[in-house]
Scaffold this motif. Structure first.
Motif, PDB file in Angstrom:
ATOM      1  N   ASP A 248      32.879   4.643  14.430  1.00 50.46           N
ATOM      2  CA  ASP A 248      34.228   5.042  14.013  1.00 50.46           C
ATOM      3  C   ASP A 248      35.295   4.312  14.815  1.00 50.46           C
ATOM      4  OD1 ASP A 248      33.113   6.749  12.175  1.00 50.46           O
ATOM      5  OD2 ASP A 248      33.192   8.501  13.507  1.00 50.46           O
ATOM      6  N   TYR A 249      35.047   4.127  16.121  1.00 46.08           N
ATOM      7  CA  TYR A 249      36.035   3.469  16.979  1.00 46.08           C
ATOM      8  C   TYR A 249      36.216   1.998  16.578  1.00 46.08           C
ATOM      9  CZ  TYR A 249      38.362   1.813  21.229  1.00 46.08           C
ATOM     10  OH  TYR A 249      39.256   1.245  22.118  1.00 46.08           O
ATOM     11  N   VAL A 250      35.113   1.279  16.412  1.00 45.27           N
ATOM     12  CA  VAL A 250      35.193  -0.150  16.081  1.00 45.27           C
ATOM     13  C   VAL A 250      35.784  -0.343  14.683  1.00 45.27           C
ATOM     14  CG1 VAL A 250      33.860  -2.273  15.800  1.00 45.27           C
ATOM     15  CG2 VAL A 250      33.262  -0.671  17.612  1.00 45.27           C
ATOM     16  N   SER A 251      35.532   0.594  13.774  1.00 40.59           N
ATOM     17  CA  SER A 251      36.062   0.467  12.418  1.00 40.59           C
ATOM     18  C   SER A 251      37.584   0.496  12.392  1.00 40.59           C
ATOM     19  CB  SER A 251      35.511   1.593  11.534  1.00 40.59           C
ATOM     20  OG  SER A 251      34.103   1.516  11.442  1.00 40.59           O
ATOM     21  N   ARG A 252      38.192   1.114  13.407  1.00 39.36           N
ATOM     22  CA  ARG A 252      39.650   1.213  13.444  1.00 39.36           C
ATOM     23  C   ARG A 252      40.311   0.014  14.115  1.00 39.36           C
ATOM     24  NH1 ARG A 252      38.171   6.538  14.967  1.00 39.36           N
ATOM     25  NH2 ARG A 252      38.666   6.068  17.144  1.00 39.36           N
ATOM     26  N   LEU A 253      39.539  -0.888  14.663  1.00 40.30           N
ATOM     27  CA  LEU A 253      40.102  -2.069  15.327  1.00 40.30           C
ATOM     28  C   LEU A 253      40.588  -3.072  14.284  1.00 40.30           C
ATOM     29  CD1 LEU A 253      37.529  -2.628  18.215  1.00 40.30           C
ATOM     30  CD2 LEU A 253      39.778  -1.510  18.351  1.00 40.30           C
ATOM     31  N   PRO A 254      41.497  -3.988  14.659  1.00 35.87           N
ATOM     32  CA  PRO A 254      42.033  -4.967  13.688  1.00 35.87           C
ATOM     33  C   PRO A 254      40.917  -5.820  13.089  1.00 35.87           C
ATOM     34  CG  PRO A 254      43.366  -4.925  15.672  1.00 35.87           C
ATOM     35  CD  PRO A 254      42.167  -4.082  15.962  1.00 35.87           C
TER      36      PRO A 254
END
Length: 601
Positions: free
Chosen positions: A112-118
């Protein structure tokens, strides 16, 4: 057509942006107690190496820790040295104090965290744990029964598969699970307290007072088989299609973890000149071959690399990159520990890129002595040229004339003493009945063989030194022909003064009858022969005579243009007359007023 041009421009722009795209480095770090024996190495070597060497300006660094639950520790874009220092300072505050390891919760949180990165950045994920899923009570992913553990495997496979589908680069480092070694490594300090005392609801309890309902108890009671069932790293590795990297103390873990090539700076280079070569050892940590290009070596704000250099490495291979560099004149002789930074092509993140070169810069060579040596060499070369190309040929010419004069004196002496001058000539040749005299009673040289301008005779005085060989080659019905080439030394012992008759004679290099030795040409590029109209010149290799369309009839005294890869040269064939015979003609000019020496010869 316009759409195609727009598409090409779009592809080129996309390629440029891809080559220059920044990276997000995401580290998921296990901070449970089982990591205690390896935590210092992880912090001091692995993470420091990643930050100092692997990260570049514009990259993002994200540190996520997990034990009983995951949380974000650091999120920072690296734009300066101060950003790196802030990240390192925050990492040094981490300690492995967690009782539990909820790996499944951490994996879902990571996705979930990496999915929100640019989207514009590439994603490089590093997971550091022992791989055991040991969740706390109340977790969404319990591991007390075999069915629960099987469900956990299915869930972690699903999450890892989604990561692979996103195209993220994930690397797995596994640490041994050995709590007894953790206690041995902790000793009696703060680490021992962290290992032996566990904080629960504000109270400090010893290990004997652990709640019996914890998942840890269920795992321990299940024995080794239960612990193996709770190890989810194999499932993660299989779903991602990547190998697990086993932790080894002293190993270049940061390079194994990132796949980045390892750069090793050379040892002390010793005494070097201002221009020198330094060998850099590079090791490839991936199973594909790579091409490394070093663009520049920078120190004190200047590039000292002479030119870019490349090195191709095979899969998991190593090699030496020899970089030739030149120090500026501002560097004084002496010992140096020179800080340098190496810059490679953008598609490879080689580290460490910063290091030092240790060497002693030697004093420059005295240029005055070099100039003196060069002047001496040039002087010797000039002396050699004078001796062998001017003085020696001139002396041989003078000696030849002196020998001819002696022959003339001996003929006169023989005539005055009643002896027959013909007796001094070569056997088999008749002499003139009377010598020819010029006005003023200047005696002329006698002749006994054919010359073109002397009534068909060659003066006897020419029979001396190298001229003897010329007369010995004389044949009946033949005439002496001299071949000359512009720029070629004619004083070569009469090599190109030959008797020519009706038989064809070759012209060219090698063993040709008339020899061209000034430049390199093939043998027999042309030939000459006497016909009824005179000396005929026939080109054999027409590429050397592009200006000719065929043979030249009566080519005597007519220039012939020779074209070669070395330039253009002029060839001339003329009837040979000895120097003393020419003097006879000059002396005889008084008998023919108005006639020039050229007319006489």
């Amino acid at each position: 057509m316009i759409k195609r041009a727009v598409l090409i421009v779009f592809i080129l722009l996309a390629a440029v942006s891809l080559a220059a795209e920044p990276m997000d480095m995401i580290v998921l770090l296990d901070v449970s107690q089982s990591m205690f024996p390896y935590f210092d190495d992880t912090i001091n070597f692995l993470l420091k190496d990643l930050i100092d060497g692997h990260l570049q300006t514009g990259d993002g660094f994200h540190l996520l820790s997990f034990a009983g639950s995951p949380e974000q520790e650091i999120h920072r874009v690296i734009n300066s040295e101060s950003d790196m220092e802030a990240v390192l300072a925050r990492i040094m505050l981490l300690h492995p104090l967690g009782r539990h390891t909820d790996l499944l919760f951490a994996m879902n949180y990571l996705y979930d965290y990496v999915s929100r990165l640019p989207l514009r950045t590439s994603k490089n994920i590093l997971i550091l744990t022992d791989g055991i899923h040991d969740p706390p009570p109340g977790t969404s992913y319990p591991a007390e029964t075999a069915a629960q553990r099987e469900n956990n495997r299915e869930e972690v496979t699903r999450v890892a598969t989604k990561m692979k589908r996103e195209g993220w680069q994930v690397r797995l480092i596994q640490f041994p699970r050995d709590l007894s070694s953790a206690a041995d490594s902790a000793g009696t300090g703060e680490g021992s307290l962290a290992e032996e005392q566990i904080e629960t609801s504000g109270e400090i309890r010893s290990p004997e007072e652990k709640p019996k309902d914890s998942s840890t108890s269920s795992i321990n009671e299940s024995g080794s088989s239960g612990e193996n069932d709770s190890n989810l790293y194999d499932s993660i590795s299989e779903a991602l299609g990547v190998d697990i990297i086993e932790y080894e103390s002293g190993r270049e873990l940061s390079h194994a973890a990132t796949g980045a090539p390892h750069l090793q700076f050379p040892d002390n280079l010793g005494a070097v000149a201002r221009s020198f070569t330094a060998p850099f050892t590079i090791t490839n940590y991936i199973d594909n071959s790579i091409l490394i290009k070093l663009n520049r070596i920078q120190t004190r704000g200047i590039n000292i690399l002479d030119e870019p250099v490349q090195l191709k490495l095979g899969a998991e291979g190593s090699g030496t990159l020899n970089a030739h560099m030149t120090l500026p004149e501002s560097f004084e002789p002496g010992e140096y520990r020179l800080d340098v930074e190496l810059f490679f092509s953008d598609d490879l993140r080689i580290f460490p890129r910063k290091g030092e070169l240790i060497f002693e810069l030697k004093s420059p060579v005295n240029l005055a002595w070099i100039k003196i040596v060069l002047f001496v060499i040039l002087g010797l070369a000039l002396l050699y040229f004078l001796l062998f190309f001017i003085i020696f040929p001139l002396s041989r010419h003078i000696e030849h004339n002196a020998g001819a004069d002696k022959t003339y004196i001996s003929l006169q002496a023989a005539s005055g003493s009643g002896r027959d001058p013909a007796a001094l000539q070569k056997p088999g040749h008749a002499a003139q009945s009377e010598p020819v005299h010029a006005k003023g009673k200047v005696p002329l040289l006698e002749a006994s063989h054919y010359t073109p301008g002397g009534g068909g005779k060659i003066p006897l005085s020419q029979i001396s030194s190298s001229q003897t060989a010329i007369l010995q080659d004389m044949k009946p019905g033949h005439r002496p022909i001299e071949f000359r080439l512009s720029g070629q030394n004619p004083y070569n012992g009469g090599r190109n003064i030959r008797w020519v008759g009706k038989n064809s004679r070759s012209v060219g290099g090698g063993g040709s009858f008339f020899l061209i030795f000034l430049i390199k040409v093939p043998e027999r590029i042309a030939e000459v022969t006497f016909t009824e109209t005179g000396l005929r010149f026939t080109p054999i290799r027409e590429e050397f005579f592009p200006s000719l369309s065929g043979p030249i009839e009566n080519c005597l005294n007519r220039p012939v243009l020779l074209e070669t890869e070395y330039g253009s040269f002029t060839m001339v064939f003329r009837e040979w007359i000895s120097p003393l015979e020419r003097i006879n003609h000059v002396l005889h000019l008084t008998d023919h007023p108005g006639v020039t020496p050229e007319d006489m010869v």
